[in-house]
Design a protein around this motif. Structure first.
Motif, PDB file in Angstrom:
ATOM      1  N   SER B   7      47.296  44.627  33.066  1.00  0.00           N
ATOM      2  CA  SER B   7      47.943  45.887  32.732  1.00  0.00           C
ATOM      3  C   SER B   7      47.542  46.965  33.742  1.00  0.00           C
ATOM      4  CB  SER B   7      47.577  46.314  31.314  1.00  0.00           C
ATOM      5  OG  SER B   7      46.341  46.957  31.279  1.00  0.00           O
ATOM      6  N   ARG B   8      46.320  46.849  34.278  1.00  0.00           N
ATOM      7  CA  ARG B   8      45.910  47.801  35.303  1.00  0.00           C
ATOM      8  C   ARG B   8      46.745  47.610  36.567  1.00  0.00           C
ATOM      9  NH1 ARG B   8      41.370  50.692  34.994  1.00  0.00           N
ATOM     10  NH2 ARG B   8      41.125  50.684  37.246  1.00  0.00           N
ATOM     11  N   ALA B   9      47.035  46.327  36.868  1.00  0.00           N
ATOM     12  CA  ALA B   9      47.834  46.041  38.058  1.00  0.00           C
ATOM     13  C   ALA B   9      49.221  46.648  37.902  1.00  0.00           C
ATOM     14  CB  ALA B   9      47.938  44.537  38.279  1.00  0.00           C
ATOM     15  N   ARG B  10      49.766  46.551  36.677  1.00  0.00           N
ATOM     16  CA  ARG B  10      51.100  47.063  36.453  1.00  0.00           C
ATOM     17  C   ARG B  10      51.135  48.582  36.652  1.00  0.00           C
ATOM     18  NH1 ARG B  10      52.353  45.157  31.193  1.00  0.00           N
ATOM     19  NH2 ARG B  10      51.876  43.102  31.986  1.00  0.00           N
ATOM     20  N   ARG B  11      50.022  49.222  36.352  1.00  0.00           N
ATOM     21  CA  ARG B  11      49.988  50.673  36.528  1.00  0.00           C
ATOM     22  C   ARG B  11      49.575  51.058  37.950  1.00  0.00           C
ATOM     23  NH1 ARG B  11      46.040  52.889  32.950  1.00  0.00           N
ATOM     24  NH2 ARG B  11      45.189  50.811  32.675  1.00  0.00           N
ATOM     25  N   GLY B  12      49.497  50.072  38.830  1.00  0.00           N
ATOM     26  CA  GLY B  12      49.136  50.396  40.216  1.00  0.00           C
ATOM     27  C   GLY B  12      47.662  50.661  40.391  1.00  0.00           C
ATOM     28  N   LEU B  13      46.838  50.209  39.430  1.00  0.00           N
ATOM     29  CA  LEU B  13      45.406  50.479  39.509  1.00  0.00           C
ATOM     30  C   LEU B  13      44.621  49.238  39.889  1.00  0.00           C
ATOM     31  CD1 LEU B  13      45.100  52.804  36.433  1.00  0.00           C
ATOM     32  CD2 LEU B  13      44.968  53.439  38.829  1.00  0.00           C
ATOM     33  N   SER B  14      45.290  48.132  40.034  1.00  0.00           N
ATOM     34  CA  SER B  14      44.615  46.941  40.511  1.00  0.00           C
ATOM     35  C   SER B  14      45.621  46.166  41.352  1.00  0.00           C
ATOM     36  CB  SER B  14      44.097  46.094  39.347  1.00  0.00           C
ATOM     37  OG  SER B  14      43.349  45.014  39.858  1.00  0.00           O
ATOM     38  N   GLU B  15      45.130  45.069  41.919  1.00  0.00           N
ATOM     39  CA  GLU B  15      45.998  44.348  42.832  1.00  0.00           C
ATOM     40  C   GLU B  15      46.846  43.352  42.048  1.00  0.00           C
ATOM     41  OE1 GLU B  15      43.179  46.491  44.241  1.00  0.00           O
ATOM     42  OE2 GLU B  15      42.558  44.626  43.316  1.00  0.00           O
ATOM     43  N   PRO B  16      47.978  42.941  42.620  1.00  0.00           N
ATOM     44  CA  PRO B  16      48.776  41.888  41.983  1.00  0.00           C
ATOM     45  C   PRO B  16      47.954  40.610  41.870  1.00  0.00           C
ATOM     46  CG  PRO B  16      49.919  42.824  43.896  1.00  0.00           C
ATOM     47  CD  PRO B  16      48.582  43.454  43.836  1.00  0.00           C
ATOM     48  N   ALA B  17      48.314  39.771  40.912  1.00  0.00           N
ATOM     49  CA  ALA B  17      47.515  38.586  40.622  1.00  0.00           C
ATOM     50  C   ALA B  17      47.302  37.710  41.845  1.00  0.00           C
ATOM     51  CB  ALA B  17      48.164  37.782  39.492  1.00  0.00           C
ATOM     52  N   TRP B  18      48.356  37.525  42.648  1.00  0.00           N
ATOM     53  CA  TRP B  18      48.198  36.612  43.786  1.00  0.00           C
ATOM     54  C   TRP B  18      47.196  37.156  44.796  1.00  0.00           C
ATOM     55  CZ3 TRP B  18      49.281  38.016  48.793  1.00  0.00           C
ATOM     56  CH2 TRP B  18      50.075  39.152  48.980  1.00  0.00           C
ATOM     57  N   VAL B  19      47.156  38.479  44.938  1.00  0.00           N
ATOM     58  CA  VAL B  19      46.177  39.076  45.855  1.00  0.00           C
ATOM     59  C   VAL B  19      44.768  38.824  45.336  1.00  0.00           C
ATOM     60  CG1 VAL B  19      45.329  41.227  46.852  1.00  0.00           C
ATOM     61  CG2 VAL B  19      47.785  40.849  46.619  1.00  0.00           C
ATOM     62  N   ARG B  20      44.607  38.998  44.029  1.00  0.00           N
ATOM     63  CA  ARG B  20      43.287  38.775  43.443  1.00  0.00           C
ATOM     64  C   ARG B  20      42.835  37.334  43.666  1.00  0.00           C
ATOM     65  NH1 ARG B  20      45.451  41.605  38.933  1.00  0.00           N
ATOM     66  NH2 ARG B  20      45.386  39.734  37.667  1.00  0.00           N
ATOM     67  N   VAL B  21      43.760  36.409  43.421  1.00  0.00           N
ATOM     68  CA  VAL B  21      43.410  34.992  43.585  1.00  0.00           C
ATOM     69  C   VAL B  21      43.036  34.700  45.037  1.00  0.00           C
ATOM     70  CG1 VAL B  21      44.325  32.638  43.521  1.00  0.00           C
ATOM     71  CG2 VAL B  21      44.766  34.214  41.616  1.00  0.00           C
ATOM     72  N   VAL B  22      43.820  35.238  45.959  1.00  0.00           N
ATOM     73  CA  VAL B  22      43.553  34.992  47.378  1.00  0.00           C
ATOM     74  C   VAL B  22      42.192  35.567  47.772  1.00  0.00           C
ATOM     75  CG1 VAL B  22      44.261  35.621  49.718  1.00  0.00           C
ATOM     76  CG2 VAL B  22      45.951  34.792  48.083  1.00  0.00           C
ATOM     77  N   LEU B  23      41.922  36.793  47.311  1.00  0.00           N
ATOM     78  CA  LEU B  23      40.645  37.425  47.670  1.00  0.00           C
ATOM     79  C   LEU B  23      39.463  36.651  47.097  1.00  0.00           C
ATOM     80  CD1 LEU B  23      41.399  41.254  47.342  1.00  0.00           C
ATOM     81  CD2 LEU B  23      41.055  39.918  49.424  1.00  0.00           C
ATOM     82  N   ILE B  24      39.600  36.239  45.829  1.00  0.00           N
ATOM     83  CA  ILE B  24      38.516  35.458  45.223  1.00  0.00           C
ATOM     84  C   ILE B  24      38.328  34.160  45.991  1.00  0.00           C
ATOM     85  CG2 ILE B  24      37.819  34.164  43.163  1.00  0.00           C
ATOM     86  CD1 ILE B  24      39.139  36.333  41.473  1.00  0.00           C
ATOM     87  N   ALA B  25      39.443  33.538  46.384  1.00  0.00           N
ATOM     88  CA  ALA B  25      39.360  32.266  47.118  1.00  0.00           C
ATOM     89  C   ALA B  25      38.660  32.477  48.458  1.00  0.00           C
ATOM     90  CB  ALA B  25      40.753  31.699  47.329  1.00  0.00           C
ATOM     91  N   ILE B  26      39.018  33.544  49.159  1.00  0.00           N
ATOM     92  CA  ILE B  26      38.382  33.811  50.454  1.00  0.00           C
ATOM     93  C   ILE B  26      36.875  34.016  50.262  1.00  0.00           C
ATOM     94  CG2 ILE B  26      38.177  35.490  52.328  1.00  0.00           C
ATOM     95  CD1 ILE B  26      41.154  36.012  52.066  1.00  0.00           C
ATOM     96  N   ALA B  27      36.525  34.820  49.251  1.00  0.00           N
ATOM     97  CA  ALA B  27      35.108  35.112  49.013  1.00  0.00           C
ATOM     98  C   ALA B  27      34.338  33.834  48.694  1.00  0.00           C
ATOM     99  CB  ALA B  27      34.962  36.115  47.871  1.00  0.00           C
ATOM    100  N   LEU B  28      34.925  33.003  47.824  1.00  0.00           N
ATOM    101  CA  LEU B  28      34.221  31.782  47.430  1.00  0.00           C
ATOM    102  C   LEU B  28      34.118  30.811  48.599  1.00  0.00           C
ATOM    103  CD1 LEU B  28      35.520  31.118  43.801  1.00  0.00           C
ATOM    104  CD2 LEU B  28      33.383  32.156  44.564  1.00  0.00           C
ATOM    105  N   LEU B  29      35.187  30.743  49.402  1.00  0.00           N
ATOM    106  CA  LEU B  29      35.162  29.848  50.550  1.00  0.00           C
ATOM    107  C   LEU B  29      34.081  30.286  51.543  1.00  0.00           C
ATOM    108  CD1 LEU B  29      36.929  27.392  51.324  1.00  0.00           C
ATOM    109  CD2 LEU B  29      38.115  28.907  52.933  1.00  0.00           C
ATOM    110  N   PHE B  30      34.045  31.585  51.797  1.00  0.00           N
ATOM    111  CA  PHE B  30      33.061  32.132  52.739  1.00  0.00           C
ATOM    112  C   PHE B  30      31.639  31.856  52.250  1.00  0.00           C
ATOM    113  CE2 PHE B  30      30.479  35.864  54.059  1.00  0.00           C
ATOM    114  CZ  PHE B  30      30.499  35.652  55.432  1.00  0.00           C
ATOM    115  N   LEU B  31      31.388  32.189  50.971  1.00  0.00           N
ATOM    116  CA  LEU B  31      30.043  31.973  50.435  1.00  0.00           C
ATOM    117  C   LEU B  31      29.720  30.492  50.365  1.00  0.00           C
ATOM    118  CD1 LEU B  31      29.898  34.644  47.576  1.00  0.00           C
ATOM    119  CD2 LEU B  31      28.933  34.767  49.862  1.00  0.00           C
ATOM    120  N   GLY B  32      30.715  29.699  50.033  1.00  0.00           N
ATOM    121  CA  GLY B  32      30.496  28.258  49.951  1.00  0.00           C
ATOM    122  C   GLY B  32      30.077  27.708  51.299  1.00  0.00           C
ATOM    123  N   LEU B  33      30.831  28.119  52.317  1.00  0.00           N
ATOM    124  CA  LEU B  33      30.572  27.633  53.666  1.00  0.00           C
ATOM    125  C   LEU B  33      29.197  28.090  54.151  1.00  0.00           C
ATOM    126  CD1 LEU B  33      32.465  26.009  55.462  1.00  0.00           C
ATOM    127  CD2 LEU B  33      33.048  28.132  56.646  1.00  0.00           C
TER     128      LEU B  33
END
Lengths: 278, 288, 378
Positions: B7-33
């Motif tokens: 609901s925060r994303a819908r109000r422009g206060l958070s990122e769209p779901a796909w952006v969140r997923v991508v960012l989390i994936a990048i962070a986890l990949l980086f930390l994993g590596l």
């Protein structure tokens, strides 16, 4: 003024301060001063010869270059990690958050051999890089990888509190004024956390400059190619070239102090920013 | 309860779901590596030839001697830095005096010094041509390439850790509780033991654990002053280096895995302490 | 005398916070130290406690300031030996101890031979917790209590050592309005019960007037007046006290031979003779007489700018013909009699006023009600 002696209500001021200063002198200041005294006994020519030899210059280039690369990589990915840890919820977040401190707690020799094992040409990652013609271990890339590893916690850990401190109202205000999410991040959030980001960058950079243990295993230690400045100090010490070692140490220490000073100024700037916001 | 991220994303206060997923994936990949893979490598390599080889590597005389020396160095330097941390935080966080900010900066100084340079300064001090070198040689006292040098270098490198944990916390907590205790007739020692110490115990605990981990794991500084005399002046990290350079990878990683376990314990303690403090701060705010 | 200060000064850096303050607090009183922030009231309290020390002798001062408790000079005694009960503004409860142990602390830290037995400690703490109505909360941590409850724990903890005097720093400052009012009345009752000489700091004049037996008004490091709440309110000793306690409207004017002229009014004053002198005049909201008929020779015309009639007392903002506005208070009944409405007209003159010439310090109190027999019902 009528005050002649300053009385203190809490006890223990004199001896705790006395012990603090005495211990600081004994363990840190007197030993460090020896370094500068030793340098002062070098002639100018001797000093320049040691500090500006081809081999020394090559080691500075590698040390500063790889430290910069490591710190920059950490700025990019550290920001994403910090953002994700502060703003999003996902399973295993607490473990991920805790493990960020690993490079800080893991002995450098251990990280050194572990990274080498991974990036060697038969290692877990190295074996995939080798066919691509990328040589990670025993190359400048390996040095940068090690320095990225040890600098990782600094950007994340300085950025996290800054992101937590941001008032949600700021973003709500930006959104209410019609800013897109990307604009809000770029124009509202980024400027607010910029001092913290720069501080984290500077701390990662400073730590990388003096790093030794995690680098010596993966670098291969080839003079002029993969020899970092702190390794050159050790090499010179092993050859009993104390003046040469001292001279390079002074250069390295000077660089660290400059970065430390920059960090202090950055933090004062950040303090003023948050004071102005309050 | 905070509003859901969607609901925060819908109000422009958070990122769209796909952006969140991508960012989390990048962070986890980086930390994993960068974090999980090296950590996993340590234990995999250590156990490559099974638990037996692992135990054998740790029971080897040179390994035992390295472990003992590491424990000795930590057992001396940590209490000294603990005493320093307590004294420095009391003086700095409880009193105003001229030169306080300079002193606070100096406490952090060892952080800015490369471990190799930390070792070097003791070589310059106690080496044959050093300030005390001649005197020491004349009296047949060995500091360099011996245990005292290792202890000194370790103490230098781990110098700020306890103080660094305590000073900001004590400054934030303020001295009112201590003053209240004094007004109730407590002595200085009672104030410290019954009020100050309980207030900072978790930070103190973590500071000591961290100081200890760094003391046991210090490599660069100790490497410079130790002389690498096998069975005599080798600490665990130095022993790791020697085994590694001799291509005894299982041995090197076995000793390294002990140090990695220590690091994991340190991290667990830290997140536990932070959690405990966040909980307390939370309950304080709630009722305030 | 329970508390006595003699010529106490205190300087922080270049700033003189207290300037040769002398004060006597008789036994069993509940005294308020009242003043604006920066007046030195908290410093004064902390000096009595031994949490600050007065400036030493030397320089231009004759003799160092002294602090006496029950006649004993404690100036050089550290705080722990003074046996004072100090209640900190933010309570300073020991966060790692529960309520019971907080209260017991002062007993447990005594040297072994002076320490009460475990049973005695238990009994005493229980008694104190009953006194502050926290019997049910003995095993709660301070973080689990409300502000008012924490305040009462702090009080019980201070009382546990049977202090010679009780010192409270802004005791109600951190509480919200409702709790503050309750706790004020409760503190006053408690004081009537236990009769420990108590000194409390406040910047809230209403609080000082309601709670204290005696009020010490401080400004800029000096004592302006010491007196009962009635004294300081109705007979202010200085212009500062006049202005600090309650609202006043001020006028510049003059007095000459028994007559005062200020604003639109010319009124009799009690001081006869003397030439023409400039004077300042002070009027409280309840000093005004309002009427629709000119029942006083000096009645002036005014317009009712605003009426605040939601409350027991009606406040009327009146604009004089000169454009100056004054604030007057009247009862609801009087409002009805006069039939005032916003924008309407009314006649106004001072029933009481105080005045001061430049060379005087103590304001003169005047009343115009005696002129004729026109005492009007409020």
């Amino acid at each position: 003024m009528a005050t002649s002696t300053k009385r203190r209500v809490l006890p223990g001021f004199r001896w705790t301060l006395g012990f603090t200063i005495a211990y600081l002198l004994a363990i840190v200041l007197i030993p460090l001063s020896g370094l500068f005294v030793k340098t002062a006994t070098l002639g100018w020519d001797e000093f320049v010869a040691a500090v500006a030899s081809e081999r020394a210059l090559a080691s500075y280039r590698l040390t500063f270059g790889a430290s910069l690369v490591g710190a920059l990589v950490n700025v990019v990915f550290g920001s994403i990690v910090a953002w994700v840890l502060v703003r999003y919820r996902f399973p295993g977040k607490r473990v991920v958050d805790a493990i960020v401190d690993l490079p800080f707690a893991l002995p450098t020799a251990v990280s050194g051999i572990a990274l080498t094992a991974i990036y060697a040409k038969n290692g877990w990652i190295g074996q995939w890089l080798e066919p691509l013609g990328i040589r990670a271990a025993y190359s400048p890339l390996g040095v940068a990888l090690a320095l990225t590893f040890i600098g990782l916690p600094f950007v994340v850990r300085t950025l996290q509190p800054a992101l937590l401190d941001l008032e949600p109202e700021l973003e709500e205000a930006a959104a209410s004024l019609g800013a897109s999410r990307l604009t809000t991040v770029r124009r509202v959030i980024l400027p607010a956390v910029l001092p913290a980001l720069l501080t984290g960058f500077a701390m990662a950079f400073a730590r990388a400059l003096g790093e030794y243990g995690s680098v010596v295993f993966i670098s291969g230690n080839m003079p002029m190619k993969t020899e970092i400045a702190s390794l050159l100090i050790v090499t010179k010490l092993e050859q009993y070239d104390y003046p040469g070692a001292t001279a390079i140490a002074v250069v390295l220490l000077g660089a660290s102090f400059v970065v430390l000073l920059a960090i202090n100024l950055l933090q004062r700037w950040a303090g003023r920013l948050s004071a102005a916001r309050a | 309860m905070e509003p859901s991220t969607t609901s925060r994303a819908r109000r422009g206060l958070s990122e769209p779901a796909w952006v969140r997923v991508v960012l989390i994936a990048i962070a986890l990949l980086f930390l994993g590596l960068f974090l999980f893979v090296p950590l996993a490598a340590v234990f995999t390599e250590a156990l490559r030839k099974g638990l037996g080889a692992w135990f054998a590597a740790l029971r080897e005389p040179a390994a035992v001697s390295a472990i003992r020396l590491t424990l000795i160095a930590a057992a001396i330097s940590v209490p000294f830095n603990l005493a320093f941390g307590l004294a420095a935080s009391w003086a700095i966080a409880r009193f105003e005096f001229r030169g306080k900010s300079v002193l606070t900066t100096l406490v952090d100084l060892p952080f800015a010094v490369s471990p190799v340079i930390a070792g070097l300064v003791f070589v310059l001090l106690f080496g044959l041509q050093g300030w005390f070198g001649g005197w020491l040689a004349a009296h047949d006292v060995k500091v360099l390439f011996a245990v005292p040098g290792i202890v000194l270098a370790t103490t230098f490198v781990t110098f700020p850790f306890v103080a660094r944990e305590l000073i900001p916390l004590m400054q934030e907590q303020g001295a009112e509780e201590e003053l209240a205790a004094l007004s109730l007739g407590a002595s200085g020692w009672q104030v410290f033991r019954r009020v100050t110490l309980p207030k900072v115990r978790w930070a103190l605990f973590y500071g000591v654990i961290l100081c200890n981990a760094r003391a046991m794991g210090e490599f660069g500084a100790v490497s410079v002053v130790s002389g690498h005399i096998r069975g005599k002046t080798n600490t665990m990290p130095l022993h790791v280096e020697i085994l590694y350079n001799e291509y005894d990878f299982v041995g090197a990683f076995s000793v390294a895995s002990l140090l990695a376990l220590l690091a994991l314990v340190t991290i667990v303690v830290k997140s536990w302490v932070e959690h405990a403090e966040a909980r307390r701060a939370g309950s304080k705010e709630e009722s305030a | 005398m329970s508390i006595e200060l003699r010529g106490v000064s205190k300087t922080f850096g270049a700033r003189r916070v207290l300037d040769r303050v002398s004060l006597q607090v008789p036994d069993r009183r509940l005294v308020a130290l009242l003043g604006p922030s920066g007046s030195g009231k908290t410093t004064l309290l902390r000096i009595v406690a031994g949490l600050e020390f007065p400036d030493d002798a030397g320089g231009r001062d004759s003799g160092a300031g002294r602090v006496l408790l029950h006649g004993e000079d404690v100036t050089d005694r550290p705080v722990g030996e003074r046996r004072i009960g100090f209640v900190f503004q933010h309570y300073a409860l020991f966060r790692h101890l529960d309520v019971f142990e907080n209260v017991a602390f002062g007993l447990r830290v005594r040297p072994r031979r002076e320490r009460p037995s475990e049973d005695e400690i238990e009994a005493r703490v229980r008694r104190l917790l009953a006194l502050v109505q926290l019997d049910d909360h003995a095993r709660h941590r301070p973080s689990e209590l409300s502000g008012g409850q924490r305040q009462r724990v702090a009080l019980a903890r201070a009382l546990a050592i049977e202090p010679r005097v009780l010192l409270l720093d802004e005791p109600f400052g951190a509480l919200d309005a409702q709790v503050r009012h309750e706790l004020r009345r409760w503190l006053k009752r408690l004081h009537e019960e236990i009769h420990v000489t108590s000194l409390f700091v406040t910047h809230d004049q209403e609080e000082a007037l309601e709670v204290a037996d005696e009020v010490v008004v401080l400004d800029a490091g000096r004592i302006e007046q010491v007196g009962t709440p009635d004294d300081v309110y109705h007979r202010p000793a200085t212009e500062f006290v006049m202005g600090f306690l309650g609202r006043v409207d001020r006028f510049e004017g003059e007095v000459e031979d028994g007559r005062a002229r200020f604003g639109p009014w010319t009124l009799d004053v009690s001081v006869r003779g003397g030439g023409r002198r400039a004077a300042r005049f002070f009027l409280r909201p309840h000093d005004w007489e309002l009427d629709v008929e000119p029942r006083h020779p000096s009645a002036a015309r005014a317009r009712v700018r605003e009426l605040h009639s939601a409350g027991a007392i009606v406040r009327a903002e009146l604009e004089l013909e000169s454009g100056v506005t004054v604030l007057a208070e009247l009862s609801q009944r009087r409002l009805g009699v006069l039939g005032l409405v916003e924008g309407g007209r009314v006649l106004v003159w001072p029933r009481n006023f105080r005045w001061l010439t430049d060379d005087a310090r103590v304001p003169v109190v005047e009343s115009t009600a005696a002129e004729g027999s026109r005492v009007l019902p409020l």
